[in-house]
Design an enzyme around this catalytic site. Structure first.
Site, mmCIF file in Angstrom:
data_model
loop_
_atom_site.group_PDB
_atom_site.id
_atom_site.type_symbol
_atom_site.label_atom_id
_atom_site.label_comp_id
_atom_site.label_asym_id
_atom_site.label_seq_id
_atom_site.Cartn_x
_atom_site.Cartn_y
_atom_site.Cartn_z
ATOM 1 N N LEU A 18 69.014 -54.085 13.230
ATOM 2 C CA LEU A 18 69.467 -54.417 13.191
ATOM 3 C C LEU A 18 70.298 -55.409 14.416
ATOM 4 O O LEU A 18 71.316 -54.715 14.983
ATOM 5 C CB LEU A 18 69.867 -55.919 11.890
ATOM 6 C CG LEU A 18 69.281 -55.898 11.155
ATOM 7 C CD1 LEU A 18 70.276 -56.575 10.007
ATOM 8 C CD2 LEU A 18 67.733 -56.844 11.418
ATOM 9 N N ASP A 19 69.702 -56.767 15.351
ATOM 10 C CA ASP A 19 70.944 -56.947 16.495
ATOM 11 C C ASP A 19 72.197 -57.291 16.207
ATOM 12 O O ASP A 19 72.406 -57.277 14.790
ATOM 13 C CB ASP A 19 70.629 -57.545 17.469
ATOM 14 C CG ASP A 19 68.976 -57.386 17.675
ATOM 15 O OD1 ASP A 19 68.395 -56.777 17.614
ATOM 16 O OD2 ASP A 19 67.732 -58.887 17.823
ATOM 17 N N LYS A 20 72.987 -57.034 16.747
ATOM 18 C CA LYS A 20 74.131 -57.521 16.200
ATOM 19 C C LYS A 20 74.421 -59.165 16.303
ATOM 20 O O LYS A 20 75.680 -58.919 15.192
ATOM 21 C CB LYS A 20 75.126 -57.291 18.237
ATOM 22 C CG LYS A 20 77.416 -57.279 18.040
ATOM 23 C CD LYS A 20 77.977 -57.240 19.003
ATOM 24 C CE LYS A 20 79.153 -57.326 18.603
ATOM 25 N NZ LYS A 20 79.687 -57.184 19.960
ATOM 26 N N LYS A 45 62.707 -62.294 17.612
ATOM 27 C CA LYS A 45 63.303 -62.569 18.960
ATOM 28 C C LYS A 45 62.228 -63.308 20.410
ATOM 29 O O LYS A 45 62.094 -64.238 20.235
ATOM 30 C CB LYS A 45 64.479 -62.624 19.117
ATOM 31 C CG LYS A 45 65.680 -62.700 18.399
ATOM 32 C CD LYS A 45 67.452 -61.864 19.109
ATOM 33 C CE LYS A 45 68.402 -61.874 18.114
ATOM 34 N NZ LYS A 45 69.243 -61.074 18.541
#
Ligand code: URA
Length: 229
Positions: free
Chosen positions: A99-101, A185
């Site tokens: 997952l992204d930060k 996103k």
């Protein structure tokens, strides 16, 4: 597997400690003292000082990722989610699907490479569901657009059919069956919207346990592990 490796993998010993234990005559294989580590263990009973060594099962964990943690084993860009686990179980673990930060939610962690391949492989039909909060009001047209496929910037071809459920004005649940870089996103960016926050709720049949607070974790049950087999 060689006896010295068997001891280090299953009896919580380093290779050096295993060698010393062998030398001290602490180790028996099917009741016979063994002093060398190069013999093969294929189902025999190994004891250390009379205590039977059981084969350690691989570790499978679900973790509720908080923002600001990164999903890589080593990182210069913030703390790894692995640091949320006790040090003594971290060795050899990797993250199955990043997952992204700034994304929160369900992260799976294991030492079983074949299992994590099933979770992340582009050929598996393992769907992932995200709760998405966006900047602009969501229109119902998006349901059909996401189902038909979206052209992402600098990608060949459309995204695979994705299921969008509009939860409220600016909140939706999106289920996708691929894992392209920043996919969620980029899908919303491609339709002129902007993701404000992103939370992974589910991978395959496995839903993030609501009793696990952000930053907490638990071991998977055998049924949960088997749901990816
Ligand atoms: N899609 C994204 O854009 N980010 C994530 O962290 C996961 C899916």
């Amino acid at each position: 597997m060689r006896l010295d490796r068997f001891l280090s993998e299953n009896a919580n010993m380093s290779r050096k400690e295993a060698k010393r234990a062998l030398h001290r005559e602490d180790i028996t294989v099917d009741g016979v003292v063994v002093k060398k580590g190069d013999g093969k263990i294929i189902g025999q009973q190994v004891h250390v000082n009379g205590v039977l060594v059981t084969i350690r099962q691989p570790v499978y964990i679900m973790l509720h990722k908080p923002v600001d943690y990164v999903c890589s084993t080593v990182s210069d860009d913030g703390e790894s989610v692995l640091e949320l686990l006790p040090e003594e179980i971290r060795k050899g673990l990797h993250i199955a699907g990043r997952l992204d930060k700034d994304t929160t939610g369900l992260v799976l962690i294991t030492e079983d490479g074949q299992w994590s391949h099933r979770v992340t492989s582009p050929n598996s039909v393992c769907q992932k569901s995200y709760l998405v909060t966006v900047d602009e009001t969501l229109s119902t047209d998006l349901i059909e657009q996401f189902n038909s496929g979206i052209q992402l910037n600098s990608e060949h071809g459309l995204t695979k059919p994705a299921k969008l459920e509009i939860v409220s004005d600016k909140i939706a649940r999106l289920t996708i069956s691929e894992g392209k870089y920043h996919q969620v996103k980029r899908m919303f960016a491609a339709v002129g919207n902007h993701v404000v926050s992103l939370h992974r709720e589910q991978i395959g049949q496995l839903v993030l346990d609501s009793s696990i607070e952000s930053g907490q974790w638990r071991y998977l049950t055998s049924e949960e592990i088997a749901s990816f087999l």
